[in-house]
Write a protein that holds these residues in place. Sequence first.
Motif, mmCIF file in Angstrom:
data_model
loop_
_atom_site.group_PDB
_atom_site.id
_atom_site.type_symbol
_atom_site.label_atom_id
_atom_site.label_comp_id
_atom_site.label_asym_id
_atom_site.label_seq_id
_atom_site.Cartn_x
_atom_site.Cartn_y
_atom_site.Cartn_z
ATOM 1 N N SER A 264 0.841 -1.202 0.000
ATOM 2 C CA SER A 264 0.000 0.000 0.000
ATOM 3 C C SER A 264 0.869 1.241 0.000
ATOM 4 N N LEU A 268 0.884 4.348 -2.511
ATOM 5 C CA LEU A 268 0.692 5.689 -1.967
ATOM 6 C C LEU A 268 1.819 6.600 -2.419
ATOM 7 N N PHE A 271 1.367 8.254 -5.780
ATOM 8 C CA PHE A 271 0.468 9.399 -5.880
ATOM 9 C C PHE A 271 0.940 10.585 -5.080
ATOM 10 N N VAL B 119 -5.180 8.923 -3.406
ATOM 11 C CA VAL B 119 -4.507 8.806 -2.105
ATOM 12 C C VAL B 119 -5.511 8.363 -1.045
ATOM 13 N N ARG B 121 -8.241 6.773 -1.527
ATOM 14 C CA ARG B 121 -8.662 5.402 -1.793
ATOM 15 C C ARG B 121 -7.662 4.400 -1.233
ATOM 16 N N ILE B 122 -6.380 4.679 -1.461
ATOM 17 C CA ILE B 122 -5.358 3.761 -0.963
ATOM 18 C C ILE B 122 -5.342 3.750 0.564
ATOM 19 N N LEU B 123 -5.466 4.939 1.157
ATOM 20 C CA LEU B 123 -5.483 5.010 2.620
ATOM 21 C C LEU B 123 -6.674 4.239 3.184
ATOM 22 N N GLY B 125 -8.102 1.777 1.988
ATOM 23 C CA GLY B 125 -7.851 0.353 1.885
ATOM 24 C C GLY B 125 -6.819 -0.145 2.864
ATOM 25 N N ALA B 126 -5.963 0.756 3.342
ATOM 26 C CA ALA B 126 -4.865 0.333 4.208
ATOM 27 C C ALA B 126 -5.226 0.386 5.687
ATOM 28 N N ASP B 128 -7.220 -0.563 8.709
ATOM 29 C CA ASP B 128 -8.145 -1.636 9.073
ATOM 30 C C ASP B 128 -9.309 -1.158 9.905
ATOM 31 N N GLY B 133 -9.660 -3.007 3.145
ATOM 32 C CA GLY B 133 -10.100 -3.456 1.835
ATOM 33 C C GLY B 133 -11.450 -4.144 1.889
ATOM 34 N N VAL B 134 -11.833 -4.578 3.088
ATOM 35 C CA VAL B 134 -13.094 -5.297 3.229
ATOM 36 C C VAL B 134 -14.284 -4.372 3.035
ATOM 37 N N TYR B 137 -19.937 -2.641 6.120
ATOM 38 C CA TYR B 137 -21.321 -3.080 5.947
ATOM 39 C C TYR B 137 -22.169 -2.283 6.926
ATOM 40 N N TYR B 227 -23.476 -0.531 1.799
ATOM 41 C CA TYR B 227 -22.135 -1.104 1.714
ATOM 42 C C TYR B 227 -21.229 -0.137 0.978
ATOM 43 N N ILE C 121 -25.149 -7.790 -1.207
ATOM 44 C CA ILE C 121 -25.681 -7.016 -0.081
ATOM 45 C C ILE C 121 -26.801 -6.121 -0.587
ATOM 46 N N GLU C 190 -6.525 -7.547 -1.390
ATOM 47 C CA GLU C 190 -6.847 -6.543 -0.378
ATOM 48 C C GLU C 190 -8.317 -6.473 0.010
ATOM 49 N N SER C 191 -9.209 -7.086 -0.761
ATOM 50 C CA SER C 191 -10.621 -6.851 -0.449
ATOM 51 C C SER C 191 -11.138 -7.899 0.535
ATOM 52 N N ALA C 192 -12.466 -7.992 0.627
ATOM 53 C CA ALA C 192 -13.087 -8.775 1.693
ATOM 54 C C ALA C 192 -12.527 -10.173 1.874
ATOM 55 N N THR C 195 -8.720 -10.402 2.866
ATOM 56 C CA THR C 195 -8.408 -9.866 4.185
ATOM 57 C C THR C 195 -8.976 -10.756 5.282
ATOM 58 N N LYS C 217 -0.179 -8.217 1.826
ATOM 59 C CA LYS C 217 -1.418 -7.844 1.160
ATOM 60 C C LYS C 217 -1.078 -7.202 -0.175
#
Lengths: 291, 316, 410
Positions: A264, A268, A271, B119, B121-123, B125-126, B128, B133-134, B137, B227, C121, C190-192, C195, C217
């Motif tokens: 990541s 980062l 960008f 930026v 978007r990446i943050l 995703g990073a 938790d 990335g999940v 919900y 979501y 969902i 990286e997604s659901a 992870t 990841k």
Amino acid sequence: MLEPSILLPAAINGLTMGAVYALIALGLTLIYGVLHIINFAHGSLLMAALYGVFFLYKLLGVDPYAAMAVLVPAGFVAGYALQRSVIGAIKPGRDQNVLLITLGVSIVLDNLAVYFFSGDTQTIDTRYSLEMVNLGVALVSLPRLIGLGAALVFTAALWLLISSTDLGRAIRAVAKEPHGARLVGIDVDHIFAMSFGIGTACLGAAACLLLPMFYVSPHVGQVFVLIAFTVVVLGGMGSFTGALIGGLLIGVTESLGGLIFGESAGQLAIFLIFIAVLLFRPTGLFGSRLS
Amino acid sequence: MRMALVIAAACAVALPLVVTSDFWLGFCITVMLSTLMGAAWNVLGGYGGQVSFGHAAYFGAGAYTAALLGMKLGVNACVALALAGAAAGLVGLLTGYLSFRYGLRGSYFALVTLAFAEVLRILAGAVDWSGGGVGLYVPLHVGAANLQFASKAGYYYVALALGAGALLVGWAIQRSRLGAWLVAIRENEDAARALGVHTFACKLKAITISAALTGLGGAFYADYYLYIDPGIAFGPGVSVEILLAPIIGGLGTVWGPFVGAIALQGAGELGRRLLGDAPGLSLVFYGVLLVVMVKFRPDGLIGLFGRFARQRPAHA
Amino acid sequence: MKPGSQPTRRTVLKTATAGAALGTLGFPGLLRAQAASIKIGVLHPVSGIFSYSGTQSRAGALMAIEEINAAGGIKSLGGAKLEPLLADAQSKPDVGAAEVERLNEAGVAAIVGPYASAIAIATTQAAARHNLPHVVDVGTADQVVTRGLTNTFRFSPGVSTIVNFGIDSLVRINDAAGKPAKTVFIVHEESAFGTNTAKVLNEELPKQGFQVLETVKHANPTRDFSNIVLRIKAANPDLLIPANYYDEYVLLTRTLQQQRVAVKGVYSILGGGASSYKFVKEFPDAAAYVMDCNHWFDPRKAAALALKAKTEKQGLFFSYEVFLNYNAVMYLADALERAKSVEHDALNASLASSTWDKHILPYGPTKFVNGQNTGARPAITQVLDRDIKVIYPNEFSSGNVVFPVPPRKT
């Protein structure tokens, strides 16, 4: 993690990946430098070229590198036609409209690919796809090394084209001052189309070099397009040397940053560099003149 | 003119009584959401002439703020909506400050906004804590206070209020001095500065308002679709969708975003109906329509409506 | 479906019998519904980033519908045929939700799809407002079935089940081989699902005596795995556990091959290409001996093999999207038969009470709790002799596990 035995190969990986970015960015920077349009369709055109290489290989057994003889002129013709008949044929001076048209073109291309090629990811397996070259400090894949060489060659070729030929002079004139160029008798629309065509011809070459080390799918263009923009900005819009150096720099930063700080962080970093260049040196490393 | 507006407003409010189809109500909701964000973008891009490719940054900021406030701190959804707008406005202020302070204009400004969105978007995703990335919900708790409605009509009214509100903001700006200054900046920033316009302050105001309104859209999205993830919130696709409506509809006009929203959502739906069975063809249709719309109405579809296209069009 | 006069006569006789039976049961109203078909919404992302999975899914669903119709339709409803109404979710939750509304208004009895969890969902939510039955074909996220929606059903396993099963099986395989693997390197998207998989692995593996050396990841998409492979090489793990989508899986395994990285085993959990016939066909060397804990079919069932042959005849790979969708439609058809009705409440009740066991999957007994089939589970496969064999659970296995894997031939 930070021993030279890992850092050095990672840096070399970054260089070879960066060469790919540079190849893709070369066309983009020319198109921006001359037409001053941000070409949203660039990724989709790359995808179309990749499919071209793929089918030449699968159906006719043409080696990807040999396919350059076909893809480069084909890319040129396609780009020329696209600019002349679709993109350029709207009233000039409305930048956002040009953007929307390139966007529309990219949506059409991407989804035609989905329709015809069904979203399936395709790869090719040539004799040399898995060949590795032992550089002592690292094992580098042969296709990627070829890509690095090609990036250097193409940059030099484009630079020569722009600086030493009549066409190049005309292109530079149009890039600098379209109205003035028109006044001295240069067919500006033709030059615009030529420039776009050369830009897409570069994509044709990039596709030939990329497929042996990557894959093709209808969405593959999106994988590279943002990075290509970053490279163009970093190098300077309109500068070929900038695209090359910018590409290599971005590649190495992404690679080392990802290795040391996590994937990541590597993304980062790209960008953040992009933003920093825009804020502090918007003309990029090599200034935005056509060279 | 006033009469027409009143009738239009009455129709809009009475719509759910006539349109009982959930599908068409859903369509109207999407149109109003698109109008909201298109009008927001229009403040900065249409009136101010600063084309942003990164409005997803504000959309996502609003969406995540609303979702997190609700999920982690139990904040009431309506309050969260307002706070989401404020948070997005703050992000707009920051990105605007950086961009304008360093004098970025035109394509450079466009690209830097794109970078800011990436930026974020990446943050997203990073980190938790906010789902990484999940994604997030948003829990299903039906209730008006949670801005989750059992029937579509509830969502429609919220979307209508937000969309109409944004159009109102556009109208107010157009008639105000800020609007006049923005147009001056758009036409020739240096000349405007020379004439005494505080260009930096004006642009900052525009981007903050634009971002805040877009953030409201993000918050609504989170409560409606339940979501969000980094791609849905901050992806470049979002930025593109936001800017399509006002440009297609008519930059720098009050009703442009609304007209554009209807045209684009309609084109998408038409494509799906005609060609939905064949993978991808509906979107090919949409792309072709986009090109056609731009070629034949370069000043925006609003031009079809004569006098609504008056008043500070993109190019005099 | 064969044209011709003979089936027509048989259909007439069948309908007459059915009609008589229904008449005696006191349901004359249903007789009139005989000729009507039962509309089923087939909703998948056939364009956008999930387009490949979407088209595979759609193909599986359509094959099932065709077979059901060829066998006489829903017999308890007078032989009513299933009529698929196709919809494209365009890989976006909002479009998926809008399509649910459209399908609902077109009068579908149920929705099958939409492959991706994020879209699911939104679509199940939209369907719930109308109490419209929604069978989720794949959508492995746990949240799909834990929101208390009484219209949502998933026959296949969710990610928690898959990961836990994967860990248990790994322990067994490792024990049976004399515990050659102690250290583990995890690479996940990286997604659901990536992870979540990594999280559970990091919690459970140490308890089972494994040491997780590193967890890396990566983004979707990732352009280059050279550095990750460098780290794998440097860490020198016994076991590599990847969890990613197809494109990245291909790049990763090819790069591993290029860089001559040797591990005792590659044990994927929901590996994008690990149990993919396409991958095995195109990269037999990179695919050799790779193990995967993933959706799979029951190789002992003739119907499964017949479906595989039919799919391949159409020029498609027999991927999990195909057989899971085929199965989802079959499950739905069985529920329709038992419900004897297309009414939402009746159908939802029938789906919830289903104990249907004529499926082609390696599952335990079918039982639904809160919309999830508790019998659902993945299988452990390994690529052996250029084919994919089930190695665990034992009762379904068609091959013997090879672990540790033999050294790579350079």
